[in-house]
Design a protein around this motif. Sequence first.
Motif, short mmCIF file in Angstrom:
data_model
loop_
_atom_site.label_atom_id
_atom_site.label_comp_id
_atom_site.label_asym_id
_atom_site.label_seq_id
_atom_site.Cartn_x
_atom_site.Cartn_y
_atom_site.Cartn_z
N SER A 16 0.83 -1.20 0.00
CA SER A 16 0.00 0.00 0.00
C SER A 16 0.87 1.26 0.00
N TRP A 17 1.98 1.25 0.77
CA TRP A 17 2.87 2.42 0.75
C TRP A 17 3.58 2.54 -0.59
N LEU A 18 3.87 1.44 -1.21
CA LEU A 18 4.46 1.47 -2.54
C LEU A 18 3.50 2.15 -3.52
N VAL A 19 2.24 1.82 -3.42
CA VAL A 19 1.23 2.45 -4.28
C VAL A 19 1.14 3.93 -3.95
N PHE A 20 1.08 4.27 -2.67
CA PHE A 20 0.95 5.67 -2.28
C PHE A 20 2.15 6.51 -2.74
N LEU A 21 3.34 5.94 -2.70
CA LEU A 21 4.53 6.73 -2.99
C LEU A 21 4.96 6.71 -4.45
N THR A 22 4.45 5.79 -5.25
CA THR A 22 4.89 5.73 -6.65
C THR A 22 3.79 6.07 -7.64
N ILE A 23 2.57 5.74 -7.37
CA ILE A 23 1.51 5.94 -8.36
C ILE A 23 0.73 7.23 -8.10
N ILE A 24 0.39 7.49 -6.87
CA ILE A 24 -0.49 8.62 -6.59
C ILE A 24 0.20 9.99 -6.71
N PRO A 25 1.43 10.22 -6.21
CA PRO A 25 2.02 11.57 -6.33
C PRO A 25 2.17 12.08 -7.75
N PRO A 26 2.62 11.29 -8.73
CA PRO A 26 2.67 11.85 -10.09
C PRO A 26 1.30 12.26 -10.62
N LYS A 27 0.27 11.53 -10.25
CA LYS A 27 -1.07 11.90 -10.71
C LYS A 27 -1.50 13.22 -10.10
N ILE A 28 -1.16 13.43 -8.83
CA ILE A 28 -1.53 14.68 -8.17
C ILE A 28 -0.69 15.84 -8.71
N LEU A 29 0.60 15.61 -8.91
CA LEU A 29 1.47 16.68 -9.39
C LEU A 29 1.21 17.03 -10.85
N ALA A 30 0.61 16.14 -11.60
CA ALA A 30 0.31 16.43 -13.00
C ALA A 30 -0.97 17.25 -13.15
N HIS A 31 -1.70 17.44 -12.07
CA HIS A 31 -2.94 18.21 -12.13
C HIS A 31 -2.62 19.67 -12.40
N THR A 32 -3.33 20.26 -13.34
CA THR A 32 -3.16 21.68 -13.64
C THR A 32 -4.44 22.41 -13.28
N PHE A 33 -4.26 23.61 -12.80
CA PHE A 33 -5.40 24.43 -12.45
C PHE A 33 -5.83 25.24 -13.66
N PRO A 34 -7.11 25.39 -13.88
CA PRO A 34 -7.56 26.12 -15.07
C PRO A 34 -7.26 27.61 -15.00
N ASN A 35 -7.24 28.18 -13.81
CA ASN A 35 -7.03 29.62 -13.67
C ASN A 35 -5.74 29.86 -12.90
N ASP A 36 -4.62 29.90 -13.61
CA ASP A 36 -3.36 30.21 -12.94
C ASP A 36 -3.35 31.69 -12.58
N PRO A 37 -2.96 32.01 -11.35
CA PRO A 37 -2.97 33.42 -10.95
C PRO A 37 -1.88 34.21 -11.68
#
Length: 55
Positions: A16-37
């Motif tokens: 489970s920690w392997l999944v949390f540390l390898t799969i989930i962070p790139p998905k979160i960091l790849a998220h872009t916000f539509p309205n960049d300040p």
Amino acid sequence: MPQLNPAPWFFILVFSWLVFLTIIPPKILAHTFPNDPTPQNTEKPKTENWIWPWH
């Protein structure tokens, strides 16, 4: 309280920690916000002293 065999639970914990540390962070960091300040004007507004009529 009965003792549990740690072998399957430790594998589940590590997996489970392997999944949390390898799969989930790139998905979160790849998220872009539509309205960049955009940076606003950094000049400070000119302030004036107040003139109090009773002083």
